[in-house]
Design a protein around this motif. Structure first.
Motif, short mmCIF file in Angstrom:
data_model
loop_
_atom_site.label_atom_id
_atom_site.label_comp_id
_atom_site.label_asym_id
_atom_site.label_seq_id
_atom_site.Cartn_x
_atom_site.Cartn_y
_atom_site.Cartn_z
N TRP A 35 20.72 27.46 19.79
CA TRP A 35 22.07 26.91 19.67
C TRP A 35 22.03 25.44 19.26
CZ3 TRP A 35 26.88 28.33 19.12
CH2 TRP A 35 27.92 27.45 19.42
N GLY A 36 21.22 24.65 19.95
CA GLY A 36 21.15 23.23 19.63
C GLY A 36 20.57 22.96 18.26
N MET A 37 19.52 23.68 17.90
CA MET A 37 18.90 23.48 16.59
C MET A 37 19.82 23.94 15.47
SD MET A 37 14.97 24.55 17.47
CE MET A 37 14.44 24.45 15.77
N ALA A 38 20.55 25.02 15.69
CA ALA A 38 21.47 25.49 14.66
C ALA A 38 22.57 24.47 14.39
CB ALA A 38 22.07 26.83 15.08
N ARG A 39 23.08 23.85 15.45
CA ARG A 39 24.13 22.85 15.27
C ARG A 39 23.61 21.63 14.51
NH1 ARG A 39 26.73 21.69 21.01
NH2 ARG A 39 28.01 20.31 19.72
N ASN A 40 22.36 21.25 14.75
CA ASN A 40 21.82 20.05 14.11
C ASN A 40 21.22 20.31 12.74
OD1 ASN A 40 22.44 18.34 16.30
ND2 ASN A 40 20.58 18.96 17.39
N LEU A 41 20.58 21.46 12.59
CA LEU A 41 19.81 21.72 11.37
C LEU A 41 20.50 22.67 10.40
CD1 LEU A 41 16.26 22.10 12.98
CD2 LEU A 41 17.30 20.05 11.98
N CYS A 42 21.56 23.35 10.83
CA CYS A 42 22.30 24.26 9.96
C CYS A 42 23.79 23.94 9.99
CB CYS A 42 22.06 25.71 10.37
SG CYS A 42 20.35 26.21 10.40
N PRO A 43 24.20 22.72 9.63
CA PRO A 43 25.60 22.33 9.77
C PRO A 43 26.50 22.77 8.63
CG PRO A 43 24.33 20.48 8.95
CD PRO A 43 23.35 21.60 9.16
N ASP A 44 25.94 23.40 7.60
CA ASP A 44 26.75 23.79 6.46
C ASP A 44 26.39 25.22 6.04
OD1 ASP A 44 24.32 23.56 4.90
OD2 ASP A 44 24.69 21.41 4.76
N ARG A 45 27.13 25.74 5.06
CA ARG A 45 26.94 27.13 4.64
C ARG A 45 25.55 27.37 4.05
NH1 ARG A 45 32.72 28.35 1.55
NH2 ARG A 45 34.06 28.27 3.42
N ALA A 46 25.09 26.41 3.27
CA ALA A 46 23.81 26.60 2.60
C ALA A 46 22.69 26.77 3.62
CB ALA A 46 23.52 25.41 1.68
N ARG A 47 22.62 25.88 4.59
CA ARG A 47 21.54 25.95 5.56
C ARG A 47 21.72 27.11 6.54
NH1 ARG A 47 20.94 19.53 6.75
NH2 ARG A 47 23.00 19.52 5.76
N ALA A 48 22.95 27.45 6.86
CA ALA A 48 23.16 28.64 7.69
C ALA A 48 22.69 29.89 6.96
CB ALA A 48 24.64 28.74 8.05
N SER A 49 22.92 29.94 5.65
CA SER A 49 22.48 31.09 4.86
C SER A 49 20.96 31.16 4.78
CB SER A 49 23.08 31.01 3.45
OG SER A 49 24.50 31.04 3.51
N ILE A 50 20.31 29.99 4.67
CA ILE A 50 18.84 29.97 4.66
C ILE A 50 18.30 30.49 5.98
CG2 ILE A 50 16.84 28.44 4.61
CD1 ILE A 50 18.37 26.68 2.61
N ALA A 51 18.94 30.08 7.10
CA ALA A 51 18.50 30.56 8.41
C ALA A 51 18.64 32.07 8.52
CB ALA A 51 19.30 29.87 9.51
N LEU A 52 19.76 32.61 8.02
CA LEU A 52 19.96 34.06 8.05
C LEU A 52 18.91 34.77 7.20
CD1 LEU A 52 21.57 36.58 8.80
CD2 LEU A 52 23.10 36.08 6.88
N ALA A 53 18.64 34.22 6.02
CA ALA A 53 17.62 34.82 5.16
C ALA A 53 16.26 34.80 5.83
CB ALA A 53 17.57 34.07 3.83
N ALA A 54 15.97 33.74 6.58
CA ALA A 54 14.69 33.67 7.29
C ALA A 54 14.58 34.78 8.33
CB ALA A 54 14.54 32.30 7.95
N VAL A 55 15.68 35.06 9.03
CA VAL A 55 15.68 36.16 10.00
C VAL A 55 15.31 37.47 9.30
CG1 VAL A 55 17.10 37.54 11.55
CG2 VAL A 55 17.35 35.05 11.53
#
Length: 405
Positions: A136-156
Motif C-alpha cells: 500500500w505504501g509503496m504503491a502510493r509513492n511509486l505508482c502515483p499515476d496511470r502509467a506506473r500503475a499499469s507497469i505494476a499491473l503488468a509486472a504482476v
C-alpha cells in the motif's frame, strides 16, 4: 552553496562501531524509520554530515538496488573512518538482528504441539499485514499515476505467467524499459554533490565485480557441486534486485529458497514475521534462512554465507556509483528508467502478497480477522511493528488453542 562530502577519515573504526551498534540495537520500524534514526544520531547529534549531504546520500541509496538503510550506514561509516569504518558500520548495525534471527532458527525446532504451532501461525499471519502495508505504501509513492500503475499491473502478470527468478528479473527489466517511454518527467534541479574521494578506478572495479559475480556464480554452481556456492548465488542474485525497499526481498528470497525446496513455506513466513519484531535491517532475514536451509552448509556457516552475499551486491553498486553519481543522476533517461523499475517492483511484491504470503497464512475467517486487525494497527494506529508481531503471535496461539478456523 552545494553540500560536499569528502572521504578524509576524521573518526575511528571503534567510534563508528559503537555508534552503529547503538543503532542496531534500537532501530525498529523498517528502512524508512532507520533513516530517521540515522539522521537523529549522526546528523543532528554527532554532526558527522550536514543535512544537505545526508539528503543527497539518501537519494543515491534509494536510487540504487540494495538495502537502502544499510547502504546509507555503510556510506556514513566510509565517510567517518574509511573502508574499515564502512565495514564496522555494517557489522554493528546488522549483527544484532542477525544473531537474534539465527538464535530463532536454532530454537524454532523446539516449537511443537498446539502452543508452538499457534505462535508460529501467528507470525505467518502478521506477515500478511506487514506485506500489505508495504504494498500500500509503496504503491502510493511509486505508482502515483496511470502509467506506473499499469507497469505494476503488468509486472504482476509477468510474475504469474513466467514465474521464478526469470519472471521477476524480466518484470524489472521490462519496467525499466517501459519507464523510458512512459515515465519521462521534467528533471528538477538537484542540489548538493557527493564527493567521497573514491577514485574512479575503484568505482569501476566494484561495478565490474558486481557484474562478474552476477554472471559467474550461476556458472560456478554448474561446475561445483558444493551447496555453499549455490547458496551464495541465490542470495547474491536476490540482493542485486532489491529495488524500492527492504520488503521487496521477500518475493526474491521466496523464489530462491522456498520454490527450490530448501526451506518450507511455513518456516519462511514464520522467520519473516519474527524479523519484523526486532531492530536492524530486514535483509538480516537472510541469516535465518541460511541457518535453516537444507542441504548443508546451514547453521552458522550457512547464515554467514547468506548474510554476506545478500548485502554484497548493494555495497559494490554503492561504491561503484559514488564517483559517477553527480553526473548520472541528472540524466532524464536514468530517472525515467528507475521510475519504471520501481513501479514493477510494486507489482512483484503485490504478487507475493497473494502467494505465498496470503495463501499460506489465511486458512479461515479467524486468520483473516487477525490479519485485518494487524493491518489496521499498523496503518491507522501506527502501532510499533514489534508490538503488532506480539499481538499476532498471541492471536495465533488463541486460534490454535480453540481450534478455530
Amino acid at each position: 552553496m552545494p553540500s560536499a562530502l569528502s572521504v578524509r577519515p576524521i573518526g575511528t573504526t571503534f567510534e563508528v562501531f559503537c555508534a552503529f551498534l547503538k543503532l542496531g540495537l534500537t532501530s525498529f520500524g523498517g528502512p524508512i524509520a532507520h533513516l530517521g534514526y540515522f539522521r537523529d544520531e549522526l546528523v543532528v547529534r554527532r554532526k558527522w554530515i550536514d543535512e544537505k549531504g545526508y539528503g543527497d546520500l539518501v537519494a543515491l541509496c534509494q536510487f540504487l538496488p540494495g538495502p537502502a538503510s544499510s547502504q546509507v550506514g555503510f556510506a556514513l561509516g566510509l565517510l567517518r573512518a574509511g573502508f574499515p569504518g564502512a565495514l564496522a558500520a555494517w557489522a554493528a548495525f546488522t549483527l544484532p538482528s542477525a544473531a537474534i534471527l539465527v538464535a530463532f532458527a536454532f530454537g524454532a525446532g523446539i516449537f511443537g504441539g498446539t502452543v508452538g504451532d499457534g505462535v508460529i501461525h501467528g507470525l505467518k499471519v502478521v506477515a500478511v499485514a506487514i506485506v500489505a502495508q508495504a504494498v500500500w505504501g509503496m504503491a502510493r509513492n511509486l505508482c502515483p499515476d496511470r502509467a506506473r500503475a499499469s507497469i505494476a499491473l503488468a509486472a504482476v502478470l509477468v510474475v504469474i505467467l513466467v514465474g521464478g527468478s526469470t519472471g521477476q528479473i524480466g518484470a524489472i527489466v521490462a519496467g525499466g524499459l517501459a519507464g523510458l517511454l512512459l515515465c519521462r518527467e521534467p528533471v528538477s534541479r538537484i542540489e548538493g554533490e557527493l564527493r567521497f574521494g573514491v577514485p574512479k578506478w575503484l568505482g569501476l572495479f566494484c561495478l565490474v565485480a558486481f557484474v562478474v559475480l552476477l554472471l559467474a556464480l550461476p556458472v560456478l554452481r554448474g561446475f561445483i557441486s558444493w551447496q555453499g556456492v549455490t547458496t551464495a548465488d541465490a542470495f547474491y542474485r536476490a540482493g542485486a534486485l532489491v529495488f524500492g525497499g527492504g520488503h521487496v526481498i521477500l518475493p526474491l528470497l521466496e523464489t530462491e529458497v522456498v520454490q527450490t525446496g530448501w526451506v518450507s513455506a511455513d518456516q519462511f513466513l514464520a522467520g519473516y514475521g519474527m524479523a519484523q519484531a526486532i531492530p536492524g535491517p530486514l535483509s538480516a532475514f537472510a541469516a535465518y534462512l541460511g541457518a535453516i536451509l537444507q542441504p548443508p552448509p546451514n547453521g552458522f556457516a550457512g547464515a554467514v554465507i547468506a548474510l554476506v552475499f545478500v548485502f554484497l551486491p548493494g555495497f559494490l553498486l554503492l561504491v561503484g556509483a559514488l564517483p559517477l553519481w553527480d553526473e548520472f543522476r541528472t540524466k532524464p533517461n536514468a530517472q525515467a528508467a528507475i521510475r519504471g523499475a520501481n513501479a514493477a517492483v510494486v507489482g512483484i511484491l503485490g504478487a507475493a502478497l497473494y502467494s505465498p504470503v496470503w495463501t499460506s497464512a489465511i486458512i479461515g475467517t479467524y486468520e483473516f480477522a487477525l490479519a485485518l486487525t494487524c493491518f489496521v494497527l499498523l496503518t491507522v494506529w501506527q502501532t510499533p511493528p514489534w508490538l503488532v508481531v506480539a499481538i499476532s503471535a498471541c492471536g495465533g496461539l488463541a486460534i490454535g488453542l480453540t481450534g478455530s478456523t
